[in-house]
Design a protein around this motif. Structure first.
Motif, PDB file in Angstrom:
ATOM      1  N   LEU A  66      74.397  75.495  27.370  1.00 57.68           N
ATOM      2  CA  LEU A  66      75.335  76.370  26.670  1.00 57.68           C
ATOM      3  C   LEU A  66      75.996  77.304  27.671  1.00 57.68           C
ATOM      4  O   LEU A  66      75.328  77.864  28.550  1.00 57.68           O
ATOM      5  N   GLY A  67      77.305  77.487  27.542  1.00 54.88           N
ATOM      6  CA  GLY A  67      78.020  78.363  28.457  1.00 54.88           C
ATOM      7  C   GLY A  67      78.013  77.808  29.868  1.00 54.88           C
ATOM      8  O   GLY A  67      77.961  76.599  30.087  1.00 54.88           O
ATOM      9  N   GLU A  68      78.031  78.717  30.834  1.00 47.43           N
ATOM     10  CA  GLU A  68      78.041  78.344  32.248  1.00 47.43           C
ATOM     11  C   GLU A  68      76.767  78.868  32.902  1.00 47.43           C
ATOM     12  O   GLU A  68      76.708  80.026  33.325  1.00 47.43           O
ATOM     13  N   PRO A  69      75.723  78.045  32.988  1.00 49.29           N
ATOM     14  CA  PRO A  69      74.464  78.522  33.568  1.00 49.29           C
ATOM     15  C   PRO A  69      74.632  78.948  35.018  1.00 49.29           C
ATOM     16  O   PRO A  69      75.274  78.262  35.813  1.00 49.29           O
ATOM     17  N   PRO A  73      69.408  81.290  35.016  1.00 50.68           N
ATOM     18  CA  PRO A  73      70.006  81.257  33.679  1.00 50.68           C
ATOM     19  C   PRO A  73      69.094  81.863  32.618  1.00 50.68           C
ATOM     20  O   PRO A  73      67.886  82.020  32.810  1.00 50.68           O
ATOM     21  N   LEU A  74      69.697  82.173  31.481  1.00 48.77           N
ATOM     22  CA  LEU A  74      68.932  82.563  30.298  1.00 48.77           C
ATOM     23  C   LEU A  74      68.402  81.286  29.650  1.00 48.77           C
ATOM     24  O   LEU A  74      69.165  80.346  29.394  1.00 48.77           O
ATOM     25  N   VAL A  75      67.106  81.245  29.401  1.00 48.31           N
ATOM     26  CA  VAL A  75      66.454  80.032  28.889  1.00 48.31           C
ATOM     27  C   VAL A  75      65.567  80.392  27.704  1.00 48.31           C
ATOM     28  O   VAL A  75      64.823  81.376  27.749  1.00 48.31           O
ATOM     29  N   ILE A 105      72.578  82.567  24.458  1.00 47.92           N
ATOM     30  CA  ILE A 105      72.606  81.732  25.661  1.00 47.92           C
ATOM     31  C   ILE A 105      74.031  81.281  25.962  1.00 47.92           C
ATOM     32  O   ILE A 105      74.445  81.227  27.128  1.00 47.92           O
ATOM     33  N   ALA A 106      74.808  80.977  24.923  1.00 51.02           N
ATOM     34  CA  ALA A 106      76.200  80.586  25.141  1.00 51.02           C
ATOM     35  C   ALA A 106      76.983  81.710  25.816  1.00 51.02           C
ATOM     36  O   ALA A 106      77.840  81.466  26.680  1.00 51.02           O
TER      37      ALA A 106
END
Length: 229
Positions: A66-69, A73-75, A105-106
């Protein structure tokens, strides 16, 4: 003259040998496919679903990109919950946590690991058996034990495998559960911080949330939970 056999010597295990022996088995990416997600409240987002070869338990676990890791990243490691994620059960907080996690997360960029660990790893039918015992007065952990099952049977080795295959070795972990952080650290994934989710309380899940706080030290603000009528 008889010769005395030389005593066998055992070489001490080196740190390098120990790390190889206890290394997490390697998994590889099988398929990546774009899927638009849409939730019942109207929220929608573009996602990429990733599948894997070589996961140690043979399960069909998914990584949702989701989004641009970024580099860290948020996991979220989200254990499957058919009753909560699909049917909207108010007995747990799983469905609202999933919805919250996807949006957060996105926005931040990262991964939702959707792990096929229904009922904290005991399976759907056993979970429903445990629900029946909870209706008779046991809490969520006591009910599992009464069935002869672990309080929490989840092992997060597959999550570490998935992250490694995705090139991730450090994360911001979106979770209220300290065991997830501890297990990831033991699997050589650095948790730079554990970020709590919201307290998704209903009149039907108060005992469940309170048990998670008091028994397994989940970082849910109990005052917020108990304020729900």
């Amino acid at each position: 003259m008889n010769q005395t056999p030389e005593a066998a010597t055992t070489e001490p295990e080196t740190a390098e040998a120990a790390s190889v022996e206890h290394a997490t088995p390697e998994a590889t990416i099988r398929t990546r496919v774009r899927v638009p997600l849409r939730f019942g409240d109207g929220y929608s987002v573009e996602a990429e679903l990733v599948t894997f070869h070589g996961l140690v338990d043979g399960g069909e676990h998914l990584a949702v990109v989701l989004g641009e890791p970024g580099r860290t990243p948020l996991v979220r490691m989200h254990s499957e919950c058919l009753t909560g994620d699909v049917f909207g059960s108010a007995r747990c907080d799983c469905g609202p946590q999933l919805r919250e996690s996807v949006e957060r997360i996105a926005e931040a960029g990262g991964y939702l690991l959707y792990l096929r660990q229904e009922g904290r790893g005991i399976g759907l039918y056993n979970k429903l058996d445990a629900y029946a015992l909870q209706d008779a007065g046991l809490d969520t952990y006591q009910a599992n034990v009464a069935l002869g099952l672990p309080e929490d049977a989840r092992d997060y080795t597959v999550a570490a495998q998935m992250l490694t295959a995705l090139g991730v070795d450090s994360v911001h972990l979106l979770s209220n559960n300290p065991d997830k952080e501890a297990q990831l650290a033991g699997l050589h994934v650095t948790v730079t911080e554990r970020v709590p989710t919201g307290a998704h309380a209903t009149a039907h899940n108060l005992r469940y949330l309170r048990a998670k706080v008091e028994h397994t030290r989940h970082s849910i603000v109990l005052d917020d939970v108990l304020s729900v009528a």
